[in-house]
Each structure stands twice: as C-alpha cells, then as structure tokens.
Design an enzyme around this catalytic site. Structure first.
Site, PDB file in Angstrom:
ATOM      1  N   ALA A  39       0.857  -1.183   0.000  1.00 33.44           N
ATOM      2  CA  ALA A  39       0.000   0.000   0.000  1.00 33.44           C
ATOM      3  C   ALA A  39       0.895   1.235   0.000  1.00 33.44           C
ATOM      4  O   ALA A  39       2.045   1.172   0.439  1.00 33.44           O
ATOM      5  CB  ALA A  39      -0.873  -0.014   1.249  1.00 33.44           C
TER       6      ALA A  39
ATOM      7  N   GLY B 125       0.483  -5.047   0.980  1.00 35.88           N
ATOM      8  CA  GLY B 125      -0.744  -5.057   0.170  1.00 35.88           C
ATOM      9  C   GLY B 125      -0.513  -5.695  -1.192  1.00 35.88           C
ATOM     10  O   GLY B 125      -1.450  -6.240  -1.794  1.00 35.88           O
TER      11      GLY B 125
ATOM     12  N   GLU C 187      -1.027  -9.183  -0.683  1.00 37.50           N
ATOM     13  CA  GLU C 187      -2.453  -9.407  -0.400  1.00 37.50           C
ATOM     14  C   GLU C 187      -3.284  -9.385  -1.687  1.00 37.50           C
ATOM     15  O   GLU C 187      -4.241 -10.135  -1.833  1.00 37.50           O
ATOM     16  CB  GLU C 187      -2.949  -8.370   0.615  1.00 37.50           C
ATOM     17  CG  GLU C 187      -2.338  -8.620   1.996  1.00 37.50           C
ATOM     18  CD  GLU C 187      -2.580  -7.491   2.981  1.00 37.50           C
ATOM     19  OE1 GLU C 187      -2.143  -6.356   2.682  1.00 37.50           O
ATOM     20  OE2 GLU C 187      -3.215  -7.727   4.017  1.00 37.50           O
TER      21      GLU C 187
ATOM     22  N   GLU D  14       4.495  -5.389   7.073  1.00 42.25           N
ATOM     23  CA  GLU D  14       3.734  -4.329   7.753  1.00 42.25           C
ATOM     24  C   GLU D  14       4.213  -4.070   9.169  1.00 42.25           C
ATOM     25  O   GLU D  14       4.231  -2.937   9.654  1.00 42.25           O
ATOM     26  CB  GLU D  14       2.239  -4.685   7.776  1.00 42.25           C
ATOM     27  CG  GLU D  14       1.527  -4.572   6.438  1.00 42.25           C
ATOM     28  CD  GLU D  14       1.607  -5.819   5.577  1.00 42.25           C
ATOM     29  OE1 GLU D  14       2.455  -6.693   5.876  1.00 42.25           O
ATOM     30  OE2 GLU D  14       0.824  -5.932   4.621  1.00 42.25           O
TER      31      GLU D  14
HETATM   32  C1  3H9 Z   1       0.899  -2.254   3.419  1.00 41.97           C
HETATM   33  O1  3H9 Z   1       1.044  -2.699   2.315  1.00 41.97           O
HETATM   34  C2  3H9 Z   1      -0.354  -2.434   4.229  1.00 41.97           C
HETATM   35  C3  3H9 Z   1      -1.269  -3.420   3.604  1.00 41.97           C
HETATM   36  O2  3H9 Z   1      -1.495  -4.491   4.485  1.00 41.97           O
HETATM   37  C4  3H9 Z   1      -2.549  -2.804   3.104  1.00 41.97           C
HETATM   38  C5  3H9 Z   1      -3.430  -2.153   4.119  1.00 41.97           C
HETATM   39  C6  3H9 Z   1      -4.723  -1.619   3.575  1.00 41.97           C
HETATM   40  N1  3H9 Z   1       4.624   3.440  -0.298  1.00 41.97           N
HETATM   41  O3  3H9 Z   1      13.331   1.871  -0.559  1.00 41.97           O
HETATM   42  P1  3H9 Z   1      13.650   2.574  -1.831  1.00 41.97           P
HETATM   43  C7  3H9 Z   1       9.235   4.820  -2.075  1.00 41.97           C
HETATM   44  S1  3H9 Z   1       2.126  -1.349   4.165  1.00 41.97           S
HETATM   45  C8  3H9 Z   1       5.075   4.636  -0.680  1.00 41.97           C
HETATM   46  O4  3H9 Z   1      14.672   3.628  -1.811  1.00 41.97           O
HETATM   47  P2  3H9 Z   1      14.773   0.144  -2.905  1.00 41.97           P
HETATM   48  C9  3H9 Z   1      10.367   5.230  -1.175  1.00 41.97           C
HETATM   49  O5  3H9 Z   1       9.938   6.143  -0.206  1.00 41.97           O
HETATM   50  C10 3H9 Z   1       3.432  -1.336   2.993  1.00 41.97           C
HETATM   51  N2  3H9 Z   1       6.335   4.862  -1.103  1.00 41.97           N
HETATM   52  O6  3H9 Z   1      14.003   1.521  -3.003  1.00 41.97           O
HETATM   53  C11 3H9 Z   1      11.331   5.839  -2.170  1.00 41.97           C
HETATM   54  O7  3H9 Z   1      10.872   7.139  -2.469  1.00 41.97           O
HETATM   55  P3  3H9 Z   1      11.898   8.317  -2.845  1.00 41.97           P
HETATM   56  C12 3H9 Z   1       4.145  -2.634   2.986  1.00 41.97           C
HETATM   57  C13 3H9 Z   1       7.152   3.818  -1.152  1.00 41.97           C
HETATM   58  O8  3H9 Z   1      14.892  -0.328  -4.288  1.00 41.97           O
HETATM   59  C14 3H9 Z   1      11.143   4.966  -3.409  1.00 41.97           C
HETATM   60  O9  3H9 Z   1       9.863   4.361  -3.252  1.00 41.97           O
HETATM   61  N3  3H9 Z   1       5.304  -2.523   2.118  1.00 41.97           N
HETATM   62  C15 3H9 Z   1       6.749   2.538  -0.773  1.00 41.97           C
HETATM   63  O10 3H9 Z   1      15.977   0.266  -2.057  1.00 41.97           O
HETATM   64  C16 3H9 Z   1      12.187   3.893  -3.570  1.00 41.97           C
HETATM   65  O11 3H9 Z   1      12.274   3.151  -2.371  1.00 41.97           O
HETATM   66  C17 3H9 Z   1       6.506  -2.150   2.576  1.00 41.97           C
HETATM   67  O12 3H9 Z   1       6.691  -1.903   3.743  1.00 41.97           O
HETATM   68  C18 3H9 Z   1       5.421   2.361  -0.340  1.00 41.97           C
HETATM   69  N4  3H9 Z   1       4.943   1.170   0.028  1.00 41.97           N
HETATM   70  O13 3H9 Z   1      13.785  -0.822  -2.096  1.00 41.97           O
HETATM   71  C19 3H9 Z   1       7.596  -2.096   1.557  1.00 41.97           C
HETATM   72  N5  3H9 Z   1       7.793   1.684  -0.913  1.00 41.97           N
HETATM   73  O14 3H9 Z   1      12.595   7.856  -4.077  1.00 41.97           O
HETATM   74  C20 3H9 Z   1       8.304  -0.787   1.641  1.00 41.97           C
HETATM   75  C21 3H9 Z   1       8.819   2.423  -1.379  1.00 41.97           C
HETATM   76  O15 3H9 Z   1      11.039   9.514  -2.983  1.00 41.97           O
HETATM   77  N6  3H9 Z   1       9.306  -0.609   0.629  1.00 41.97           N
HETATM   78  N7  3H9 Z   1       8.432   3.712  -1.531  1.00 41.97           N
HETATM   79  O16 3H9 Z   1      12.837   8.404  -1.655  1.00 41.97           O
HETATM   80  C22 3H9 Z   1      10.500  -1.262   0.650  1.00 41.97           C
HETATM   81  O17 3H9 Z   1      10.783  -2.087   1.492  1.00 41.97           O
HETATM   82  C23 3H9 Z   1      11.503  -0.865  -0.394  1.00 41.97           C
HETATM   83  O18 3H9 Z   1      11.113   0.381  -0.926  1.00 41.97           O
HETATM   84  C24 3H9 Z   1      11.643  -1.861  -1.577  1.00 41.97           C
HETATM   85  C25 3H9 Z   1      12.560  -1.218  -2.661  1.00 41.97           C
HETATM   86  C26 3H9 Z   1      12.279  -3.155  -1.058  1.00 41.97           C
HETATM   87  C27 3H9 Z   1      10.317  -2.152  -2.199  1.00 41.97           C
END
Ligand code: 3H9
Length: 712
Positions: free
Chosen positions: A63, A109, A112, A132
């Site tokens: 999400a 998400g 999911e 999460e």
């Molecule tokens: C969820 O899903 C809840 C559900 O149960 C549904 C409920 C209804 N959202 O990390 P990076 C941005 S909770 C918004 O540097 P990498 C990040 O801020 C979510 N933005 O890249 C950055 O922005 P900027 C569960 C996001 O290649 C850019 O993307 N998911 C999100 O080193 C690049 O990110 C997570 O917790 C997001 N979800 O790593 C996963 N994700 O360029 C969270 C990233 O402006 N994300 N951004 O600074 C990660 O773990 C890493 O970003 C990922 C890529 C491994 C995907």
C-alpha cells in the site's frame, strides 16, 4: 491518472499492468483501477483469463505508505479497509482465472492482492513478504486471513511478525506460489492462465478451509510465537497484534476473521508506534537527499579500496568492503599487527559460517578480497583509502600527509575518526576537497550506520560518491557536519553525562541499564561501555583535557577515569562497570565496588544519594538527547531532525518504534521537554541550558516535525 494501469489483450488473455513508479505502490487510484479493470476483463469476450503484472522492476511493494498519514482516526481506517476488503473480494469473485505474475517484490498489500488472485506465478528471484509489522501495523487487506490458508499458520506467523521477505522457491514449497517461471514472466504467466482457463480452474483463497489439525497446530504456534516475541519485540505492539489477527482467523470464519483484522489494523495504524516507524521509513530515505548536492552530481566508481590500520575498526571496515565484493588492501605498520587483524577477520567469518550464513567457499573467496600489506605498494590503484589508525591527532595528520603522496590525486581520502577535526587532516593532506569523514560504528562489519563527515572543503562529488558507496556497503549513510563528535558521539556525551550523574545521585548501574533496555535499547549505557571499552572514552577525555575542553558541559564524573586507571576496561579485561566471569566473557554480575565509588564521588560533590525513579531516568536521558539534538540541528551539523533520528536508530539502537530521540521528543511534547530542561536547570545548575531552537519551537507551538525544520 488513468495511465497508472494499462489493459491489453495478449493471446486471448487480459493483461492488467500496474505502472506506478518507482515501486507500484497501491495508491487509491491504483486500487480503484485494479477493481475496474478486473471487472472489464471479466466482461470482455476477448479474454479467457486475466493476468495482473507490475511494470518496471517490481510487482507491487505494498500500500502507499503516505496514505496512512490521512487516517487520522480509527474510524477513518475502519471505513477505508472495509472498502479494500470488499474490493479484494470482488476481484477474487472474478469468473475467469486470475493470475498474479510476480517479479521483484510482492510486499504487504502487494502480496495481499496476489493472495486474492486465484493463482500466483513468480520469477525465481522474486521476493514476497508481509513487512507491515516494520511499520507498526499488521496486514490490513486480508493477509492475516488468506496467507495462513495458503501456507499454514506457522509460516504466516513468522512472516507477519518478523516482516522479512522470503524467496520465491520457499514460497512455492509452502504453497503461496503455484509456479516458478523461467524465461519471460508475462509469456509464462499467460500460458499458465490459459491452461487454467482450459481446465475451468478458479480457486478462491478465502474459501480454502483450515484443516482441524491445522487449526490446533496453528493455535499452538500462536502461543509459541507470543512467547518468543517477549524476547524479540520488547516494548512493541504490532507483532503481537499480527498474532491476534491470525488467531482470530483460525477461530472464526473468513468474514468474521476479516472484520477482526480490520479492527486490529485500525488500532495499530493510529498508534504512536506506527507513526514512529513510518517516520523512520521515510527519514531513512530522506538522508540520501542533501539539499545542495543535486541528484545528478557526478560520482566516482569505487572499484578498489585500501584501509590503513588493521585494528578492530580497520578490520571491520575491510570486511565491509570485502562483503560488498570490493577488493581491499589492509595496511598496518608491522606484520604481527596485520596477522592479528587477519586472524580476527577470519574468526568473524567463521562465526558467520557456523551460523549457516556463509559457505566455506564464500569465506575463502571473501578473505581473498582482503590483501594484507605493510607498505603503500598498490595504493596508486585504489579509488578510496579509509584511515583507521589510533585516535591521535598528530598520527592522523601524518598519515594524511603520507596518503596524499602515495595515492592518485583523484583518490578519496576518508578518515574513520570518531571525534577529531576532519579539516585538520584535510589541510595536512594538501588536497582538502578529497578528504571526508567515514565514521563507521563498531562492529563496523555489522552496524549499518555510516556518518559521512563533510569538511569545510570536501567536494560535492566526494559527498555524492560517499552516499552511493554507503548503499553499496549495505550501510545507511548520513551526511553530518564537522563538529566535535559529529552527531552521534556529540549527543552520546550528553546521554552518558546523565547516566553518570544519575549513578552518583543514587541510581545503580543495573537500574539504569534495565530502564533503558526496557525502553527498547538493545543495551544500556553501562553495558555498552563495557563492550566498547572504557579505555576508549578515557583516551578521548585525556585528549580533550590536553586541549582544555570537555565533551559535555556540567559536572564530570571521576568514576570512568578511576576504572580506567584500575585497568577495568570492560568485557575484554573481565571487569568494568560490571564483573565478568573471565576476560572476554559476557556473563556479568553487579559489582558492589561501583556503589562504593558512587558513594565516594557523591560525598565529594556534597550530594545526598536518593532513590531515583525509572521515569526520572528516562526523562533525564531523553531530554538531554533532545536538547543537544536541537543544538546540533540549529547549528547546521545535521540537515534534518530525521537525520538525527536515523543516526541514533542505526548507530546506537535507539528503539525504532519510538522513532529516534527527536521524534520521541515530539511524542512527549516539546513544551514538556522544555519545562524539564528548565526544571533541571533550577535543580542541578546552569549547565542545563535550553537550546534556542527548542525555545523557539515551543513559542511558535511547533514540534521538530510539525513543519520541516531546516538548519539555520
Ligand atoms: C501495506 O502494504 C499495508 C497493507 O497491508 C494494506 C493495508 C490496507 N509506499 O526503498 P527505496 C518509495 S504497508 C510509498 O529507496 P529500494 C520510497 O519512499 C506497505 N512509497 O528503493 C522511495 O521514495 P523516494 C508494505 C514507497 O529499491 C522509493 O519508493 N510494504 C513505498 O531500495 C524507492 O524506495 C513495505 O513496507 C510504499 N509502500 O527498495 C515495503 N515503498 O525515491 C516498503 C517504497 O522519494 N518498501 N516507496 O525516496 C521497501 O521495502 C523498499 O522500498 C523496496 C525497494 C524493497 C520495495
């Protein structure tokens, strides 16, 4: 915004491509588009099946985390997640086979959505997870209900409580993924979907039953997980909440379990724990953005490195380079010191191997990247040198003067000094624009923080190169200014000052350490010093004394220097703030001698020792950190309050669920923090002086985070 999703017919299959760079996060538009396009595919006579895929490097990373900031109340969250649950049910009710085609990450998400599809195929390097909990929430789009139906409660509990992603092969064995696709993912997914359509297969995860045996095993696994969380999730709520939601799914039918999940999610998403963890998620990504260093600043490729000094820090730094696959020369003055350093490095790798995290072949390959040397031969070929010699100004200056002669003019010259003036080394080198601080934290091969210390003349290119290099080394690089102790150790001096004074005033070493570990730190101040070495701090104090300075204003406790004089350096000598079974042992017992010393020092200062509450210990220590942090920020030695939080979370294990010392201060309330500083000033003396920024923010009714706080 319609172009965030695309709809095509390929070979009789509807392909829905989510294209929301960089990670295809599920923003409200993406959710709505997915719903609409699945309905379109179901109605489309040209489509016999449906494939959902992500554009770019990933499936869906979850999400959109920014959307959680709009959920101000539990009720906001309940309303939104009821919609999301209904939407996923509609998708799952599609009357044509619906296949998720996963590459890169299917997280939160994203996973999911995949669970609500009838089938899941993935590339072999794909990762899937429910992270999460790392944001202080639980899966809120049915993950706690559907995932256990696919893979059993045990694995679901692990994934939802530790948040770590698993590899596609493991997910396939567990029943989460139905097929690994070799070759082009979309082509394979279309083929798979067509085969399912031919057989008329539609499998709704929510209708998959839990077996009776699985239910009782799952309930046992819930109890076991709660028990183990007592050790791994101190002070946190979300991991337990994930267990509660999974347990509800085992005890109730899908719909009732899903309602419970929504309620638990709603409680979590508005919690301070979640706000703190979300804050750190974004703060960690912000640190790489330095206001005057544009994204397109040229950087140098670091292909070869050298480390000078094969002691504990130098060895750990060399390991960091080798771990990242960068060949590194490790230099020391004599062969004996080098051999000692190499033996320690090998021993560290052997420990990693004994834990099954490295094979014997990997060990030898990594060791082969580290070349020991007692000369500067080969230094002309390296792109960076990290100096990690003894913390002594003259020695470091001489080393930099020498390094300038034996390296190429474009070679980056980095110092691992933890306190000394980078500009002095820069001048000694004669090429100050190439000189930068790379302050690693001990053990350097493990700790993720790298303070990148910007000298007066450090070039932008060197800073940008350092930030890129930090990522390659698996570190979080934070650019800080060149003040004494930089950000981490400058603030630590105030933390330690309070710990020492609290001891003299009546608290015990054990109480102070217990209170701080209960607060969430991995180790208290005294335990930490016994690990790091009491001699290290003592030598820094001696240097400061020689230049007429102290680390933090206020009374200076004599106890640490007395321990140093007695040769009680901590764990390595078998005694420090605690007594240990033997030198090097971690088994500690309180030592009555420390109480005796505290009594003596209190008497000298005319203090009557008193019982001190746990609350006062936390208040004093965290107030000292926030007040000094405000000064660091105002003086421009940190770019943002969030940078300080990242430094503390990664450098000293400040509990992530409290967001770092600056965020924590905001949760306490800056008026309270300021009132405490004033109270302490009245009680203890003028060395407690409110930071001007703290006073100004309170006067303006702001917090460190209620508006972007830029250094002045
Ligand atoms: C969820 O899903 C809840 C559900 O149960 C549904 C409920 C209804 N959202 O990390 P990076 C941005 S909770 C918004 O540097 P990498 C990040 O801020 C979510 N933005 O890249 C950055 O922005 P900027 C569960 C996001 O290649 C850019 O993307 N998911 C999100 O080193 C690049 O990110 C997570 O917790 C997001 N979800 O790593 C996963 N994700 O360029 C969270 C990233 O402006 N994300 N951004 O600074 C990660 O773990 C890493 O970003 C990922 C890529 C491994 C995907």
């Amino acid at each position: 915004m319609a172009d965030l999703l695309r709809y095509d017919i390929r070979d009789g299959v509807a392909v829905i491509t989510i294209d929301n760079p960089p990670v295809n996060a599920l923003s409200p538009t993406v959710w709505e588009g997915l719903d609409r396009l699945v309905a379109r595919a179901v109605a489309d006579p040209a489509a016999e099946a449906i494939v959902v895929i992500g554009a770019g490097t990933t499936f869906i990373a979850g999400a959109d985390i920014k959307v959680f900031e709009t959920l101000k109340t539990r009720e906001d969250s309940l309303a939104r997640s009821a919609n999301t649950h209904a939407l996923l049910k509609r998708i799952e009710d599609a009357t044509k086979p619906l296949v998720a085609a996963i590459h890169g990450n299917a997280l939160g998400g994203g996973l999911e959505v995949a669970q609500a599809c009838h089938f899941r195929v993935a590339t072999k390097d794909a990762k899937i997870g429910q992270p999460e909990v790392l944001l202080g929430i639980i899966p809120g789009a049915g993950g706690t209900q559907r995932l256990p139906r696919l893979c059993g409660a045990e694995l679901a509990l692990t994934m939802c409580t530790d948040g770590k992603p698993i590899a596609a092969a493991k997910a396939m064995n567990a029943g989460i993924i139905d097929q690994i696709i070799d070759g082009d993912l979309l082509t394979g997914a279309i083929k798979y979907a067509k085969a399912r359509a031919r057989n008329g297969d539609l499998r709704k995860t929510r209708e998959m039953p839990h077996g009776v045996d699985q239910i009782s095993a799952g309930l046992n696994a819930c109890s076991a997980t709660r028990e183990s969380l007592k050790k791994t999730a101190k002070g946190m709520r979300a991991p337990y909440a994930a267990v509660d939601a999974i347990e509800a799914g085992l005890r109730m039918d899908f719909d009732a379990g899903a309602i419970r999940e929504r309620e638990i999610f709603a409680d979590c998403v508005v919690s301070t724990e979640s706000k703190a963890l979300r804050h750190l998620f974004f703060a960690e990504r912000e640190v790489a953005k330095v206001p005057d260093i544009p994204k397109d600043t040229p950087t140098r490729d670091i292909k070869r490195a050298a480390v000078v000094g094969a002691g504990t820090m130098g060895g750990g730094i060399a390991m960091s380079y080798a771990n990242a696959g960068i060949p590194v020369l490790l230099k020391d003055v004599d062969d004996a010191a080098l051999q000692r350093g190499l033996a320690t490095i090998r021993k560290n790798y052997e420990v990693t191997m004994s834990k099954g995290k490295m094979t014997a072949e990997q060990l030898e390959k990594t060791m082969a990247l580290i070349t020991p040397t007692t000369s500067y031969d080969g230094f002309m070929d390296v792109d960076i040198v990290v100096e990690a010699v003894f913390e002594n100004m003259d020695l470091k200056k001489a080393t930099f003067a020498e390094l300038a002669k034996v390296t190429r003019p474009d070679c980056v010259l980095a110092s691992n000094s933890s306190t000394l003036d980078i500009d002095a080394f820069a001048q000694a080198s004669g090429r100050p624009s190439q000189v930068v601080g790379h302050h690693f934290f001990s053990p350097a091969n493990v700790m993720k923080l790298l303070e990148i210390v910007r000298g007066r003349e450090t070039s932008k290119e060197v800073i940008a190169t350092s930030l890129k290099l930090a990522k390659k080394l698996g570190k979080v690089g934070v650019v800080v200014g060149n003040c004494f102790g930089f950000v981490a150790n400058r603030m630590l001096a105030y933390y330690m000052r309070e710990a020492y004074l609290l001891l003299e005033e009546g608290a015990s070493v054990e109480q102070i350490d217990r209170v701080l570990t209960t607060f969430g730190l991995p180790v208290g101040p005294y335990g930490m010093q016994d690990i790091a070495g009491i001699d290290v701090g003592a030598r820094i104090r001696q240097y400061l004394k020689s230049i007429g300075k102290t680390r933090a204003e206020g009374p200076q406790s004599a106890i640490p220097d007395r321990l140093f004089e007695m040769g009680r350096y901590g764990q390595k000598t078998g005694a420090g703030w605690y007594k240990y079974d033997a030198p090097g042992s971690r088994n500690r017992t309180p030592d009555p001698l420390i109480e005796q010393m505290a009594d003596e020092e209190a008497k000298k200062r005319g203090i009557t020792r008193r019982p001190i509450s746990d609350e006062e210990i936390i208040a004093r220590i965290t107030t000292a950190l926030a007040n000094e942090g405000a000064r660091v920020l105002e003086e421009g030695y940190a770019t943002r309050a969030g940078d300080i939080d990242v430094v503390y979370a990664y450098g000293f294990g400040f509990p992530r669920h409290r967001g770092g010392p600056m965020f924590y201060a905001d949760t306490v309330g800056l008026p309270t923090v300021l009132a405490r500083v004033k109270e302490y000033r009245a009680r203890f003396g003028d060395y407690w002086e409110p930071a001007p920024l703290l006073e100004r923010l309170v006067a303006e009714g702001r917090g460190f985070y209620s508006e972007a706080t830029q250094p002045v």
